[in-house]
Enzyme design. Structure first.
Site, mmCIF file in Angstrom:
data_model
loop_
_atom_site.group_PDB
_atom_site.id
_atom_site.type_symbol
_atom_site.label_atom_id
_atom_site.label_comp_id
_atom_site.label_asym_id
_atom_site.label_seq_id
_atom_site.Cartn_x
_atom_site.Cartn_y
_atom_site.Cartn_z
ATOM 1 C CG ASP A 5 76.342 52.469 -22.083
ATOM 2 O OD1 ASP A 5 76.309 51.760 -23.097
ATOM 3 O OD2 ASP A 5 76.190 52.021 -20.931
ATOM 4 C CD GLU A 65 70.663 48.507 -26.015
ATOM 5 O OE1 GLU A 65 69.867 48.064 -25.169
ATOM 6 O OE2 GLU A 65 71.825 48.100 -26.132
#
Ligand SMILES: *[C@@H]1O[C@H](CO)[C@@H](O)[C@H](O)[C@H]1NC(C)=O
Ligand SMILES: *[C@@H]1O[C@H](CO)[C@@H](O)[C@H](O)[C@H]1NC(C)=O
Ligand SMILES: *[C@@H]1O[C@H](CO)[C@@H](O)[C@H](O)[C@H]1NC(C)=O
Ligand SMILES: *[C@@H]1O[C@H](CO)[C@@H](O)[C@H](O)[C@H]1NC(C)=O
Ligand SMILES: *[C@@H]1O[C@H](CO)[C@@H](O)[C@H](O)[C@H]1NC(C)=O
Ligand SMILES: *[C@@H]1O[C@H](CO)[C@@H](O)[C@H](O)[C@H]1NC(C)=O
Ligand SMILES: *[C@@H]1O[C@H](CO)[C@@H](O)[C@H](O)[C@H]1NC(C)=O
Length: 584
Positions: free
Chosen positions: A44, A219
């Protein structure tokens, strides 16, 4: 206040073209670099370029239950990177990290941004509870510092109320900070936005921005302003084989957002590439005006079975087309792009974060060592009296699995480094004279509390009735693995339990873990420092530790397995040697 990273004016672009290294045809010079840019468990990614900090790039990544948490990498040239600090280094910053429950809980997806001389990290502490809609599952937080090189200067967080994750801020010229974030995919999935007060955590009403192109779990959103448009970068498809990056844009930060007709703009889904699961991207611009994308990716090939290092950070060049949408280069192991001039200010020793010489624990625990959640005080001691050049481990009551593979409030004694290489050899000398039954010290390939492979020295009764030590407690070598939940192809290995050979007893042993090929680790033991007498006790398959959102840690543990023992283990000659990196 100007929106973050606005477009360079045409005049400025022309000027920069003159100073940027260029070839005869006026195009920027392309150089070769390699993915992943951060190998090992650095998922991420979020990156920025900060001109005011002497033209430095900074990235943050997720850490889940690894402590210290939220590593920050810095670079001057996009090739040489170094971890310069961690945002989360003090238990009191986030005591709840100790209370999270589950193998995929902890710190998810930070976004790093720089505004008004301050670095901000927005992230979520996820309490992995079964009830996804329970607001208390999602603890959204904001850290800040004025100097990311000073680890201690990262603040305690401001908490704000958002039933979701992946928060990302955008400073608007109206003076407000807009936070976009994702709803859990089970309830009204999509990207939502609210205005957040950075000091109090107060939030405005939530606005639905975009629900993506139909992929699972929209997301990992980030907002960019360019040429009068607000661009919303989103990840979709879930963080597995269908992962992809999509984009939408609007003239108004609150929408409506129109999707890019060319979505997805980045994915390796449905390819045979070694780099899979590409998604969860961020964008930044270097000093010459070139755009770059970072994303996470898993080196697994399309089989997606063995990928112990989990989701790593990759980088690709990005170009904005005349139609006003960005085009990302696909993710490969070997890449070319208009990199800044080489500058090794943040080069790691040997260009590898954990490639270190033998560590003798003379003075301190090296910076790249990590724990599972916050370490308990007095558990790890360097060069204890009478034990120079060792690291002593005080055993934890809980073993690496703990009681149920979920919850470990009282902590586990485990110290490790990230696995950063496809092939490597790790060895450590262990001096351990257990007294009570089930006292154990050993080495582990550890993914989570319910995914680990261990080789330990453990005190057990000698079950051999014809042996002279029959019935008494004797150190054994015990190999075992924990892997639940697992994919259907994962075969848990039979435990191996054997007496420590008599000739080896009462002396330090070397325990070794070697990634011998793409699919297996060999676990070996022998008298300390005698490679010749070391022998392989068992093999552990990498697919046992290929699961979820994290990557493997390689290190040593000490436990009394729920018993009463307090015998310490003394580690010395810790050595992690990188051997090979598979990029294709
Ligand atoms: C941990 O999660 C399990 C379900 O996965 C639940 O039964 C248990 O109560 C949780 N424990 C805590 C402390 O939240
Ligand atoms: C958080 O927001 C939800 C609605 O979005 C509300 O029901 C809840 O009471 C709020 N919690 C706090 C602590 O403000
Ligand atoms: C996204 O989906 C939700 C329902 O899950 C809906 O209420 C919302 O209006 C949608 N948002 C947009 C921007 O289409
Ligand atoms: C991959 O292929 C499947 C099946 O054809 C399709 O449904 C999916 O949209 C494709 N994914 C991407 C990101 O192209
Ligand atoms: C049991 O002990 C005897 C005597 O030391 C030894 O000869 C024999 O190999 C042992 N058996 C096993 C299964 O280890
Ligand atoms: C790796 O080594 C193990 C143990 O020798 C062996 O079983 C496995 O087949 C090997 N895997 C590959 C891909 O060569
Ligand atoms: C961990 O310890 C518990 C007791 O606390 C025990 O039941 C369990 O077998 C141990 N598991 C492993 C993998 O060590």
């Amino acid at each position: 206040m100007a929106p973050v990273k606005s477009l360079l004016l045409p005049a400025a672009t022309a000027l920069l073209a003159l100073v940027a290294p260029s070839t005869a045809n006026g195009r920027p010079k392309e150089s070769t670099y390699y993915n992943p840019i951060f190998s090992g468990s650095y998922p991420d990614p979020s990156c920025i370029f900060v001109e005011e900090w002497d033209d430095t790039f900074f990235c943050a990544s997720s850490s889940f239950n690894i402590f210290p948490g939220i590593p920050i990498h810095a670079s001057k040239d996009l090739r040489n990177w170094k971890t310069i600090s961690n945002v989360l280094t003090r238990h009191e910053q986030l005591p709840d990290l100790q209370l999270t429950n589950g193998s995929t809980s902890g710190i998810w997806a930070p976004t790093i941004r720089y505004h008004d001389k301050t670095f901000y990290v927005f992230t979520t502490l996820v309490h992995d509870k079964m009830d996804i809609t329970d607001g208390s599952r999602w603890d959204n937080i904001i850290f800040k510092t004025k100097n990311p090189f000073d680890e201690e200067s990262w603040s305690t967080p401001v908490h704000f109320n958002f039933t979701g994750y992946d928060p990302s801020p955008f400073w608007h010229e109206d003076g407000k900070v807009y936070m976009s974030g994702a709803h859990p995919w089970q309830v009204e999935p999509g990207v939502y936005q609210m205005v957040v007060d950075l000091e109090t955590g107060e939030t405005s009403e939530k606005v639905s921005l975009w629900n993506g192109t139909g992929g699972l779990a929209p997301e990992g959103s980030h907002t960019f302003y360019r040429d009068g448009w607000y661009y919303l970068l989103v990840a979709e498809g879930g963080t597995g084989m269908d992962h992809m990056v999509t984009m939408a844009r609007s003239r108004d930060i609150n929408g409506p957002y129109e999707p890019n007709p060319d979505n997805p703009i980045l994915t390796n889904a449905n390819t045979t590439e070694w780099f899979q699961t590409v998604g969860h991207a961020d964008l930044f611009q270097d000093k010459s005006g070139n755009w770059w994308g970072v994303a996470l990716s898993t080196r697994s090939g399309p089989e997606y079975r063995t990928y112990p290092m989990g989701r790593e950070t990759v980088m690709v060049p990005v170009k904005w087309e005349r139609n006003g949408w960005p085009v990302f280069e696909p993710v490969r192991g070997e890449m070319r792009g208009p990199l800044p001039r080489e500058n090794r200010k943040f080069a790691q020793p040997d260009d590898c974060p954990s490639a270190t010489k033998t560590i003798d624990f003379r003075k301190k625990i090296p910076d790249n060592f990590v724990y599972w959640r916050t370490p308990r005080e007095g558990t790890y001691t360097v060069s204890e009296r009478g034990h120079p050049n060792t690291l002593s481990l005080k055993p934890s009551h809980l073993n690496l699995t703990a009681l149920d593979g979920n919850y470990a409030e009282t902590g586990q004694t485990f110290i490790a480094v990230r696995q950063t290489d496809t092939l490597f050899t790790y060895s450590v000398n262990v001096e351990f004279e257990p007294k009570e039954e089930e006292e154990e010290a050993g080495v582990s390939v550890f993914l989570s509390m319910n995914h680990h492979i261990d080789l330990g020295i453990v005190n057990l009764p000698d079950k051999n009735t014809s042996s002279p030590t029959s019935g008494s407690l004797i150190p054994h070598l015990r190999f075992r693995a924990e892997s639940f939940p697992a994919e259907e192809w994962v075969v848990a290995p039979q435990p191996v339990i054997e007496l420590v050979p008599e000739a080896w007893r009462g002396k330090p042993l070397t325990l070794e873990i070697k990634a011998i090929n793409l699919t297996h680790y060999a676990f070996s033991a022998g008298p300390a420092n005698s490679e010749f007498r070391r022998r392989t006790i068992a093999y552990g398959a990498g697919d046992l530790v290929s699961w979820g959102f994290t990557g493997t840690l390689i290190g040593a543990y000490a436990t009394n397995n729920g018993g009463e023992g307090t015998t310490k283990a003394y580690l010395s000659n810790w050595k992690y040697t990188p051997q090979s990196q598979f990029r294709d």
